[in-house]
Design a protein around this motif. Structure first.
Motif, PDB file in Angstrom:
ATOM      1  N   HIS A   1       0.830  -1.205   0.000  1.00 60.15           N
ATOM      2  CA  HIS A   1       0.000   0.000   0.000  1.00 60.15           C
ATOM      3  C   HIS A   1       0.866   1.257   0.000  1.00 60.15           C
ATOM      4  O   HIS A   1       0.595   2.213  -0.750  1.00 60.15           O
ATOM      5  N   GLU A   2       1.914   1.263   0.830  1.00 58.93           N
ATOM      6  CA  GLU A   2       2.760   2.449   0.922  1.00 58.93           C
ATOM      7  C   GLU A   2       3.536   2.690  -0.362  1.00 58.93           C
ATOM      8  O   GLU A   2       3.756   3.840  -0.756  1.00 58.93           O
ATOM      9  N   ILE A   3       3.977   1.633  -1.038  1.00 62.59           N
ATOM     10  CA  ILE A   3       4.731   1.802  -2.280  1.00 62.59           C
ATOM     11  C   ILE A   3       3.799   2.160  -3.435  1.00 62.59           C
ATOM     12  O   ILE A   3       4.176   2.900  -4.352  1.00 62.59           O
ATOM     13  N   ARG A   4       2.557   1.658  -3.389  1.00 69.15           N
ATOM     14  CA  ARG A   4       1.623   1.925  -4.484  1.00 69.15           C
ATOM     15  C   ARG A   4       1.295   3.416  -4.575  1.00 69.15           C
ATOM     16  O   ARG A   4       1.104   3.955  -5.686  1.00 69.15           O
ATOM     17  N   ASN A   5       1.238   4.106  -3.436  1.00 68.74           N
ATOM     18  CA  ASN A   5       0.893   5.531  -3.462  1.00 68.74           C
ATOM     19  C   ASN A   5       1.884   6.364  -4.269  1.00 68.74           C
ATOM     20  O   ASN A   5       1.480   7.072  -5.202  1.00 68.74           O
TER      21      ASN A   5
ATOM     22  N   ALA B   1       3.631   8.979  -9.428  1.00 70.74           N
ATOM     23  CA  ALA B   1       4.661   9.066 -10.466  1.00 70.74           C
ATOM     24  C   ALA B   1       4.103   8.675 -11.830  1.00 70.74           C
ATOM     25  O   ALA B   1       4.416   9.308 -12.853  1.00 70.74           O
ATOM     26  N   ARG B   2       3.255   7.648 -11.871  1.00 69.26           N
ATOM     27  CA  ARG B   2       2.660   7.230 -13.139  1.00 69.26           C
ATOM     28  C   ARG B   2       1.758   8.318 -13.711  1.00 69.26           C
ATOM     29  O   ARG B   2       1.738   8.563 -14.927  1.00 69.26           O
TER      30      ARG B   2
ATOM     31  N   ILE C   1       9.596   8.793  -6.532  1.00 68.41           N
ATOM     32  CA  ILE C   1      10.433   7.591  -6.655  1.00 68.41           C
ATOM     33  C   ILE C   1      11.398   7.501  -5.468  1.00 68.41           C
ATOM     34  O   ILE C   1      11.642   6.415  -4.924  1.00 68.41           O
ATOM     35  N   ASP C   2      11.970   8.646  -5.061  1.00 66.89           N
ATOM     36  CA  ASP C   2      12.842   8.651  -3.876  1.00 66.89           C
ATOM     37  C   ASP C   2      12.072   8.235  -2.630  1.00 66.89           C
ATOM     38  O   ASP C   2      12.611   7.541  -1.752  1.00 66.89           O
TER      39      ASP C   2
ATOM     40  N   SER D   1      12.904   5.121  -0.266  1.00 69.61           N
ATOM     41  CA  SER D   1      13.075   5.254   1.181  1.00 69.61           C
ATOM     42  C   SER D   1      12.232   4.235   1.931  1.00 69.61           C
ATOM     43  O   SER D   1      12.680   3.652   2.929  1.00 69.61           O
ATOM     44  N   ILE D   2      11.002   3.990   1.451  1.00 70.57           N
ATOM     45  CA  ILE D   2      10.139   2.989   2.087  1.00 70.57           C
ATOM     46  C   ILE D   2      10.777   1.614   1.986  1.00 70.57           C
ATOM     47  O   ILE D   2      10.804   0.840   2.957  1.00 70.57           O
TER      48      ILE D   2
END
Length: 423
Positions: free
Chosen positions: A221-225, A230-231, A258-259, A263-264
């Protein structure tokens, strides 16, 4: 009365070591279904001692015959530890019987020669462990074994011209009933203990899987945001009518997202493997200058003044990179807790055999419920943070043999107290 005391003593000697064996020794993953060499040796030892005690202290004593409970440890070894353990216990008590009985040894051999094939056939054909009434079959086996022992004893008395009276028949009946009840008691206790152990292991396994699934879902969930953001900007950049100025702005936002995703992932990997690769003596009093260089611009932009009050020679056993990561995480949290600016005070001193580091802010503070949830997966008091940095910090300090205490009150600030063993 002595007869009753001897009977209770035999049952006690049988029950305590066998039950303790299942509680202490078998409460390990995998030992309930398959026994290693040390488990079998331990069970053989316990069952042998119990059988020898029963043979040495029979509860029914008649002329020419003694009645005891040595069959039950043999059955326990066969049923719960395997054929090898049962044969080993049988062999040892056979040797002991030869030393005790001398001329009457032949009857003991005859008894075992009849009982052991019967027990092995029962185990092979009944498949009793997979049947619902798991207590009935061992209890029935103990009763039949006691009845066979009594019949062989009866044959021995008749062949030796020893009178068979009512007392002998009464003792024989009680002997069979005592075996039935004692085996039922042991089987019941062992079954309940094994069920509880299995249930506890399954519960622990389920909890680990639940934590893993929650953590994986949270990471996804955290990476999808940031990836979604970005997309979206990349789709806008692909349009021809976007000006160069907006392209630069959108490109910067894509890089920022992306950064953030990177970081996540870094925090997640640090949490998954927080162990410091190399621990060495580290003087914590030398870290404020590095910490100030890293965070001073970040603090100045938010109107926060960082003050240091560190004693000299605060040496601990740690990894410098991991320790800096932990201090940066906690210091950033303190800065972010003061949106209107304030003072962040970092103090270090030695107390007994502990090095104490305190990071104190005068920001928004936290409630008791928020303090209790600190360090749990993906919990954060701010919307910008993922909560992984705090979780990583807790793990790093535990790796160094220390712990973190948090004291806070709403609108009165927060104090993180790090305690580490001094070198």
């Amino acid at each position: 009365m002595n007869l009753f005391d001897d009977l209770l003593l035999n049952i006690l000697v049988l029950t305590i070591p066998i039950v303790l064996t299942h509680i202490v020794w078998l409460d390990r993953p995998g030992t309930l279904d398959s026994y290693d060499r040390y488990s079998q040796v331990f069970i053989i030892f316990i069952c042998t001692l119990a059988a020898i005690f029963c043979m040495t202290h029979p509860f029914f004593k008649l002329i020419g015959n003694h009645f005891d409970l040595h069959i039950i440890p043999v059955l326990i070894a066969f049923l719960y530890s395997g054929i090898r353990a049962g044969l080993a216990v049988s062999g040892i008590i056979l040797t002991y019987a030869y030393m005790m009985n001398g001329p009457n040894f032949i009857w003991f051999v005859t008894l075992l020669a009849i009982l052991i094939p019967f027990i092995l056939a029962f185990i092979a054909l009944s498949n009793w462990k997979h049947l619902a009434p798991k207590m009935m079959f061992p209890t029935l086996l103990a009763f039949i074994s006691a009845l066979a022992t009594f019949c062989i004893t009866l044959l021995y008395r008749v062949s030796s011209f020893i009178p068979v009276d009512r007392v002998f028949l009464l003792y024989g009946l009680l002997y069979c009933l005592v075996h039935l009840l004692t085996m039922w008691l042991l089987t019941y206790l062992i079954s309940r203990i094994r069920e509880n152990i299995t249930m506890r292991q399954e519960t622990q396994r389920s909890e680990k899987l639940n934590v893993l699934s929650e953590l994986a879902a949270s990471v996804a969930h955290e990476i999808r945001n940031p990836m979604t953001v970005a997309r979206g900007f990349m789709q806008i950049l692909s349009q021809s009518q976007v000006s160069e100025e907006k392209k630069q702005v959108y490109t910067g936002m894509v890089i920022e997202e992306i950064d953030r995703a990177q970081s996540i992932i870094t925090d997640y990997l640090s949490f998954a493997k927080p162990e410091a690769e190399k621990l060495e003596p580290l003087d914590v009093s030398a870290l404020p200058s590095k910490l100030s260089n890293l965070l001073q611009p970040y603090a100045a932009a938010r109107g926060v003044d960082i003050q240091f009050d560190m004693e000299l020679s605060l040496v601990i056993q740690a990894n410098v990179d991991k320790m800096m990561q932990c201090l940066v995480n906690l210091t950033k949290n303190g800065i972010e807790a003061m949106p209107a600016g304030g003072v962040l005070h970092i103090e270090g001193f030695k107390k007994g055999k502990q090095v104490i580091l305190k990071i104190k802010d005068n920001g928004v503070g936290m409630t008791a419920e928020q303090i209790n949830r600190l360090g749990t997966p993906f919990y954060s008091t701010t919307n910008k943070s993922t909560g992984l940095s705090m979780m990583v910090s807790y793990r790093i300090i535990r790796t160094f043999g220390g712990f973190i205490e948090v004291t806070s009150q709403p609108d009165q600030g927060t104090c993180f107290t790090i305690s580490l063993p001094a070198v």
